[in-house]
Design an enzyme around this catalytic site. Structure first.
Site: not given
Length: 393
Positions: A225-227, A229-231, A248, A275, A348
């Protein structure tokens, strides 16, 4: 007209503007999206008026569900009292409150609970019975009256350059850890780094989740779930030789990754629109990974210090909904993990249903071994509060 009269008129105008904006504010809209649209439609507002309106609206929502029977202006005054030690706005409207505003935050909370306003700290965050183990309830609830800081993670080898730019612009910062800087919330960095971006804006707690990654050279990892890409970038900075699959459910999010990754030198990756509530086998086929990052969709309750409107908008039934969503995704993700390799599960959230209960599900139902798990207590450091756990198949 004297200074006192001008100040009076200014405070009265700011209150009227706040009440007007609050009346127009859609109850289910993020403040961060609503306010820019409102300001575009009201171009007559000057910069000072916009800053005041933004500050007062965010301050108001920090009161959460407390004193919800009081009129909006009275609730605003209480929130202003709790959030600030010196407020001319509060001094004008509520001099009795202003006299106590210099107390430490815990002192102000204790004093306010003895007054006739009906304030109870527990009402600010009415979901406190769901908190994960180890979270100090009183400290966590009190943290909603403190604005979180801004954090950046500097790319390796760019520390001197970034600090030099900040120093030349007289931007105040402190070094939280090697490569991690703490700045005042709202610091404008884009104008200073228009030609290059040698850092990532990333919350302190989010950066600290990297301690659980531990990639090996030439590993193939999946950021499920890259969103934004921060991780993935944090993983790449730890081990530049890794290969990555990022996925994602949102195509727009994945479209933005190419530029961000290229800027950071991350080139060995593939993207897939997935998904993960559905079986990804038609797309992933025989993929198997040396590590999986699952920064799971969640309530985001550990970040509500930055989006305090969620204290009023969120409904308790949503906790169970996110729990079910996480179970569904985990069922579809973990089967692509190689034996002996790690799954890093991150939220989070501060809710045990999304944290410890998911650890039980992963270990009991999915059969992975738990190596470690921890609440990252960002509420103690003006940062987000997160949960991270590492498992091995």
């Amino acid at each position: 007209m004297g200074v006192t009269s001008r100040e009076t008129m200014r405070h009265e105008q700011h209150l009227r503007t706040f009440l007007k904006i609050l009346e127009l504010y859609p109850a289910d809209s993020p403040v961060g999206k609503f306010l820019p649209a409102y300001f575009r439609q009201n171009k007559q507002m000057g910069g000072a008026d916009r800053r005041s309106a933004s500050r007062l609206l965010y301050t108001y929502f920090r009161l959460g569900r407390a004193c919800d029977a009081l009129p909006p202006e009275e609730r605003l005054f209480l929130a202003e009292f709790l959030c600030n030690t010196d407020s001319a706005f509060l001094a004008h409207f509520k001099p009795a409150l202003y006299e106590k505003a210099g107390l430490p935050l815990r002192g102000k909370i204790g004093w306010l609970e003895t007054q006739d306003y009906g304030f109870k700290l527990a009402d600010v965050f009415p979901f406190h019975t769901h908190l994960s183990r180890g979270i100090d309830r009183e400290a966590f609830l009190a943290s909603f009256f403190i604005q979180p800081d801004l954090f950046i993670r500097i790319h390796p080898g760019k520390e001197k350059k970034v600090k030099a730019v900040l120093d030349s612009a007289a931007i105040t910062y402190s070094e939280e850890a090697p490569g991690t800087l703490r700045l005042e919330n709202g610091t404008k960095l884009d104008p200073l780094f228009a030609d290059s971006r040698d850092f990532e804006v990333q919350d302190l707690s989010s950066q600290q989740t990297g301690a659980w990654f531990k990639p090996a050279a030439h590993d193939y990892w999946w950021d499920a779930c890259a969103a934004s890409g921060g991780k993935s970038l944090l993983l790449f900075n730890q081990e530049p030789s890794i290969k990555l699959l990022v996925s994602d459910i949102r195509e727009s999010v994945l479209a933005n990754l190419d530029e961000r990754f290229a800027r950071s030198g991350l080139t060995k990756y593939h993207k897939k629109l997935l998904d993960l509530t559905q079986d990804p086998q038609p797309v992933l086929h025989d993929y198997h990974f040396d590590g999986i990052l699952l920064d799971a969709p969640c309530s985001g309750s550990g970040t509500w210090g930055r989006t305090p409107e969620m204290l009023s908008q969120f409904r308790e039934t949503g906790i169970r909904g996110f729990h079910g969503l996480q179970e569904s995704i985990l069922n579809n993700v973990t089967k692509y993990l190689k034996p002996g390799k790690p799954l890093v599960y991150i939220t989070c959230s501060v809710f045990k249903e999304e944290n410890e209960d998911m650890v039980d599900f992963i270990s009991t139902t999915l059969g992975l071994s738990t190596e470690s798990c921890q609440v990252i207590k960002g509420y103690e450091k003006k940062a987000d509060t997160m949960f991270v756990a590492r498992f091995v198949r």
